[in-house]
Motif scaffolding. Structure first.
Motif, PDB file in Angstrom:
ATOM      1  N   PRO A  76      36.627  63.698  53.824  1.00  0.00           N
ATOM      2  CA  PRO A  76      35.929  62.514  54.337  1.00  0.00           C
ATOM      3  C   PRO A  76      36.342  62.202  55.776  1.00  0.00           C
ATOM      4  N   ALA A  77      35.881  63.021  56.711  1.00  0.00           N
ATOM      5  CA  ALA A  77      36.328  62.930  58.101  1.00  0.00           C
ATOM      6  C   ALA A  77      35.362  62.120  58.956  1.00  0.00           C
ATOM      7  N   ILE A  78      35.930  61.438  59.959  1.00  0.00           N
ATOM      8  CA  ILE A  78      35.143  60.692  60.940  1.00  0.00           C
ATOM      9  C   ILE A  78      35.695  60.999  62.323  1.00  0.00           C
ATOM     10  N   ALA A  79      34.894  60.738  63.342  1.00  0.00           N
ATOM     11  CA  ALA A  79      35.348  60.899  64.728  1.00  0.00           C
ATOM     12  C   ALA A  79      36.166  59.671  65.121  1.00  0.00           C
ATOM     13  N   SER A  80      37.402  59.876  65.570  1.00  0.00           N
ATOM     14  CA  SER A  80      38.267  58.741  65.921  1.00  0.00           C
ATOM     15  C   SER A  80      37.731  57.957  67.111  1.00  0.00           C
ATOM     16  N   SER A  81      36.969  58.627  67.986  1.00  0.00           N
ATOM     17  CA  SER A  81      36.440  57.955  69.174  1.00  0.00           C
ATOM     18  C   SER A  81      35.406  56.891  68.815  1.00  0.00           C
ATOM     19  N   GLU A  82      34.917  56.892  67.587  1.00  0.00           N
ATOM     20  CA  GLU A  82      33.943  55.890  67.169  1.00  0.00           C
ATOM     21  C   GLU A  82      34.624  54.687  66.507  1.00  0.00           C
ATOM     22  N   ILE A  83      35.961  54.724  66.395  1.00  0.00           N
ATOM     23  CA  ILE A  83      36.707  53.586  65.869  1.00  0.00           C
ATOM     24  C   ILE A  83      36.890  52.570  66.995  1.00  0.00           C
ATOM     25  N   PRO A  84      36.562  51.303  66.763  1.00  0.00           N
ATOM     26  CA  PRO A  84      36.717  50.282  67.823  1.00  0.00           C
ATOM     27  C   PRO A  84      38.138  50.263  68.399  1.00  0.00           C
ATOM     28  N   GLY A  85      38.215  50.332  69.732  1.00  0.00           N
ATOM     29  CA  GLY A  85      39.493  50.296  70.409  1.00  0.00           C
ATOM     30  C   GLY A  85      40.168  51.637  70.560  1.00  0.00           C
ATOM     31  N   PHE A  86      39.495  52.712  70.086  1.00  0.00           N
ATOM     32  CA  PHE A  86      40.131  54.021  70.152  1.00  0.00           C
ATOM     33  C   PHE A  86      39.253  55.040  70.893  1.00  0.00           C
ATOM     34  N   GLY A  87      38.332  54.555  71.698  1.00  0.00           N
ATOM     35  CA  GLY A  87      37.446  55.451  72.430  1.00  0.00           C
ATOM     36  C   GLY A  87      38.031  55.873  73.762  1.00  0.00           C
ATOM     37  N   GLY A  88      37.223  56.598  74.536  1.00  0.00           N
ATOM     38  CA  GLY A  88      37.640  57.045  75.858  1.00  0.00           C
ATOM     39  C   GLY A  88      38.387  58.358  75.835  1.00  0.00           C
ATOM     40  N   GLY A  89      38.704  58.848  77.018  1.00  0.00           N
ATOM     41  CA  GLY A  89      39.461  60.092  77.124  1.00  0.00           C
ATOM     42  C   GLY A  89      40.931  59.864  76.833  1.00  0.00           C
ATOM     43  N   ILE A  90      41.618  60.934  76.448  1.00  0.00           N
ATOM     44  CA  ILE A  90      43.052  60.857  76.167  1.00  0.00           C
ATOM     45  C   ILE A  90      43.773  61.779  77.128  1.00  0.00           C
ATOM     46  N   ARG A  91      44.647  61.211  77.925  1.00  0.00           N
ATOM     47  CA  ARG A  91      45.438  61.990  78.886  1.00  0.00           C
ATOM     48  C   ARG A  91      46.911  61.907  78.505  1.00  0.00           C
ATOM     49  N   GLY A  92      47.559  63.038  78.462  1.00  0.00           N
ATOM     50  CA  GLY A  92      48.970  63.048  78.121  1.00  0.00           C
ATOM     51  C   GLY A  92      49.203  62.774  76.643  1.00  0.00           C
ATOM     52  N   GLU A  93      50.337  62.142  76.344  1.00  0.00           N
ATOM     53  CA  GLU A  93      50.701  61.882  74.965  1.00  0.00           C
ATOM     54  C   GLU A  93      50.009  60.624  74.438  1.00  0.00           C
ATOM     55  N   ILE A  94      49.785  60.613  73.122  1.00  0.00           N
ATOM     56  CA  ILE A  94      49.207  59.443  72.471  1.00  0.00           C
ATOM     57  C   ILE A  94      50.325  58.449  72.171  1.00  0.00           C
ATOM     58  N   ASP A  95      50.081  57.164  72.439  1.00  0.00           N
ATOM     59  CA  ASP A  95      51.041  56.121  72.072  1.00  0.00           C
ATOM     60  C   ASP A  95      50.940  55.949  70.558  1.00  0.00           C
ATOM     61  N   ALA A  96      51.882  56.535  69.824  1.00  0.00           N
ATOM     62  CA  ALA A  96      51.808  56.571  68.364  1.00  0.00           C
ATOM     63  C   ALA A  96      51.786  55.180  67.749  1.00  0.00           C
ATOM     64  N   GLU A  97      52.559  54.263  68.311  1.00  0.00           N
ATOM     65  CA  GLU A  97      52.626  52.919  67.731  1.00  0.00           C
ATOM     66  C   GLU A  97      51.299  52.194  67.849  1.00  0.00           C
ATOM     67  N   VAL A  98      50.705  52.253  69.038  1.00  0.00           N
ATOM     68  CA  VAL A  98      49.412  51.598  69.256  1.00  0.00           C
ATOM     69  C   VAL A  98      48.331  52.271  68.423  1.00  0.00           C
ATOM     70  N   ALA A  99      48.313  53.601  68.444  1.00  0.00           N
ATOM     71  CA  ALA A  99      47.289  54.348  67.704  1.00  0.00           C
ATOM     72  C   ALA A  99      47.388  54.085  66.211  1.00  0.00           C
ATOM     73  N   THR A 100      48.619  54.049  65.675  1.00  0.00           N
ATOM     74  CA  THR A 100      48.800  53.806  64.240  1.00  0.00           C
ATOM     75  C   THR A 100      48.242  52.444  63.840  1.00  0.00           C
ATOM     76  N   GLY A 101      48.463  51.438  64.667  1.00  0.00           N
ATOM     77  CA  GLY A 101      47.940  50.105  64.373  1.00  0.00           C
ATOM     78  C   GLY A 101      46.419  50.091  64.316  1.00  0.00           C
ATOM     79  N   ILE A 102      45.783  50.739  65.293  1.00  0.00           N
ATOM     80  CA  ILE A 102      44.316  50.780  65.339  1.00  0.00           C
ATOM     81  C   ILE A 102      43.769  51.530  64.134  1.00  0.00           C
ATOM     82  N   LEU A 103      44.380  52.656  63.804  1.00  0.00           N
ATOM     83  CA  LEU A 103      43.897  53.477  62.699  1.00  0.00           C
ATOM     84  C   LEU A 103      44.103  52.784  61.351  1.00  0.00           C
ATOM     85  N   ARG A 104      45.205  52.107  61.188  1.00  0.00           N
ATOM     86  CA  ARG A 104      45.443  51.388  59.931  1.00  0.00           C
ATOM     87  C   ARG A 104      44.419  50.267  59.738  1.00  0.00           C
ATOM     88  N   ARG A 105      44.099  49.568  60.810  1.00  0.00           N
ATOM     89  CA  ARG A 105      43.108  48.488  60.709  1.00  0.00           C
ATOM     90  C   ARG A 105      41.724  49.036  60.369  1.00  0.00           C
TER      91      ARG A 105
END
Length: 218
Positions: A76-105
């Protein structure tokens, strides 16, 4: 060694945009893989696909294609870029703490992360082709017997030009993380050759779907 920016950008564009033009046969294989020895506690209900790409449109296109293929294979996969607040390009490392919060919500309980880990170009000379061209019929003549002896087919050898065959290759590392434990479950490294004529996203997504199945996650 770091790749020059121009070559890096070209490889990324070929790797993720070539599928929009070409649908060649599979040119991707797994060159390294790992899977945890820990038992899987639950199957995910929503898996977010994250393509670590600096260009927002390129990232979104790659994620949508990969998620669609994985969904067709049972994840059951979805594109993460379509999750509110998680769009745009990604440069360098992902901020795991911020990303985890968005994904959990967004009620995501599993994440597949794809990132380009290397590659380049190679060149080889392909020799020219030779073939026989039929010119018609002609008469034979013997110097020992100076008179007409009959007809025979006449051919000539033709040679085509040689050319340089340039191929672009790419390594992509893909990993699945369980959101409950925040630990990796499996990881693969894929190698794609002849990126210019290969649907790399399709091939990699199929490999990721296979890993999900082998890990008992779908």
């Amino acid at each position: 060694r770091l790749m020059p920016n121009s070559l890096f950008s070209r490889c990324l564009a070929l790797l993720f945009l070539a599928p929009l033009v070409f649908s060649g046969c599979a040119q991707t294989r797994v060159v390294d893989n790992w899977q945890t020895d820990e038992a899987v506690t639950h199957k995910p209900d929503k898996v977010a696909v994250i393509a670590v790409l600096p260009d927002a449109l390129m990232r979104k296109a790659a994620e949508i294609d990969a998620a669609r293929i994985m969904a067709d294979k049972g994840t059951p996969a979805i594109a993460s870029s379509e999750i509110p607040g998680f769009g745009g390009g990604i440069r360098g490392e992902i901020d795991a703490e911020v990303a985890t919060g968005i994904l959990r919500r967004a009620d995501v309980d599993g994440v597949v992360v794809m990132f380009y880990s290397g590659g380049g170009t190679s060149e080889g000379y392909v020799r020219s082709d030779y073939w026989l061209e039929y010119l018609g019929t002609g008469t034979t003549y013997s110097w020992g017997r100076p008179y007409f002896t009959g007809y025979t087919d006449v051919y000539t050898v033709r040679q085509g030009p040689g050319y340089a065959d340039i191929q672009t290759t790419a390594y992509v590392e893909s990993s699945y993380y369980d959101m409950e434990t925040e630990l990796p479950v499996w990881r693969i490294v894929t190698f794609t050759k002849d990126v210019e004529h290969t649907d790399a996203v399709r091939d990699i997504a199929q490999q990721m779907a296979s890993e999900m199945r082998k890990a008992g996650l779908n």
